[in-house]
Write a protein that holds these residues in place. Structure first.
Motif, short mmCIF file in Angstrom:
data_model
loop_
_atom_site.label_atom_id
_atom_site.label_comp_id
_atom_site.label_asym_id
_atom_site.label_seq_id
_atom_site.Cartn_x
_atom_site.Cartn_y
_atom_site.Cartn_z
N ALA A 145 0.84 -1.20 0.00
CA ALA A 145 0.00 0.00 0.00
C ALA A 145 0.87 1.24 0.00
CB ALA A 145 -0.91 0.00 1.23
N ASP A 146 0.55 2.18 -0.90
CA ASP A 146 1.24 3.46 -0.98
C ASP A 146 0.29 4.53 -0.48
OD1 ASP A 146 2.79 5.32 -3.75
OD2 ASP A 146 2.50 5.80 -1.63
N LEU A 147 0.43 4.87 0.79
CA LEU A 147 -0.51 5.80 1.41
C LEU A 147 -0.26 7.25 1.01
CD1 LEU A 147 -1.21 3.26 2.96
CD2 LEU A 147 -1.30 4.63 5.05
N HIS A 148 0.85 7.53 0.33
CA HIS A 148 1.16 8.91 -0.06
C HIS A 148 0.65 9.25 -1.45
CE1 HIS A 148 4.02 8.01 3.19
NE2 HIS A 148 3.82 9.27 3.51
N ARG A 149 0.13 8.27 -2.16
CA ARG A 149 -0.35 8.51 -3.53
C ARG A 149 -1.75 7.93 -3.70
NH1 ARG A 149 4.97 7.47 -3.83
NH2 ARG A 149 6.26 8.89 -5.06
N SER A 150 -2.53 8.59 -4.52
CA SER A 150 -3.83 8.04 -4.86
C SER A 150 -3.94 7.83 -6.37
CB SER A 150 -4.96 8.96 -4.38
OG SER A 150 -4.78 10.27 -4.90
N SER A 151 -3.57 8.85 -7.14
CA SER A 151 -3.68 8.73 -8.60
C SER A 151 -2.36 8.40 -9.27
CB SER A 151 -4.22 10.04 -9.18
OG SER A 151 -5.52 10.29 -8.70
N SER A 152 -1.27 8.98 -8.78
CA SER A 152 0.02 8.67 -9.38
C SER A 152 0.50 7.33 -8.85
CB SER A 152 1.04 9.77 -9.06
OG SER A 152 1.21 9.89 -7.67
#
Length: 126
Positions: free
Chosen positions: A98-105
């Motif tokens: 999970a990449d919690l710092h990005r949503s679209s990129s």
């Protein structure tokens, strides 16, 4: 905090298919990007695929492009990896992250991902 649990790994013959699942809990699933990585025996962990928060964007490693498909179901808090035309070189432990710092990129380096599952083993026989 996010907890991730992979499932769906197993033994398959070359040319076969498997679908991996990764169930997430904790932080609201629809707010962050997800990725799949793999680590083959004796090799470093490598990026496989990533998907944006709503599934509108995805990105693949060249080695799996056209064979693997990443998708997500935010209602089920689950991300999937459909693997077709499997090859012996796809044998690895597969991890979701999970990449919690990005949503679209979307990110490919593993250090960009914040939480990891424990992995599921995929073995492709020749």
């Amino acid at each position: 905090q996010v907890q991730l649990v992979e499932s769906g790994g197993g033994l398959v013959q070359a040319g076969g298919s498997l679908r991996l699942s990764c169930a997430a809990s904790g932080r609201t699933f629809s707010t962050y990007a997800m990725g799949w990585f793999r680590q083959a025996p004796g090799k470093e962990r490598e990026f496989v695929a990533a998907i944006s928060w709503n599934g509108g964007g995805s990105y693949y490693a060249d080695s799996v492009k056209g064979r693997f498909t990443i998708s997500r179901d935010n209602a089920k808090n689950t991300v999937y990896l459909q693997m077709n035309s499997l090859k012996p070189e796809d044998t690895a432990v597969y991890y979701c992250a999970a990449d919690l710092h990005r949503s679209s990129s979307l990110a490919t380096p593993e250090h960009e991902y914040d939480y990891w599952g424990k992995g599921t083993l995929v073995t492709v026989s020749s």
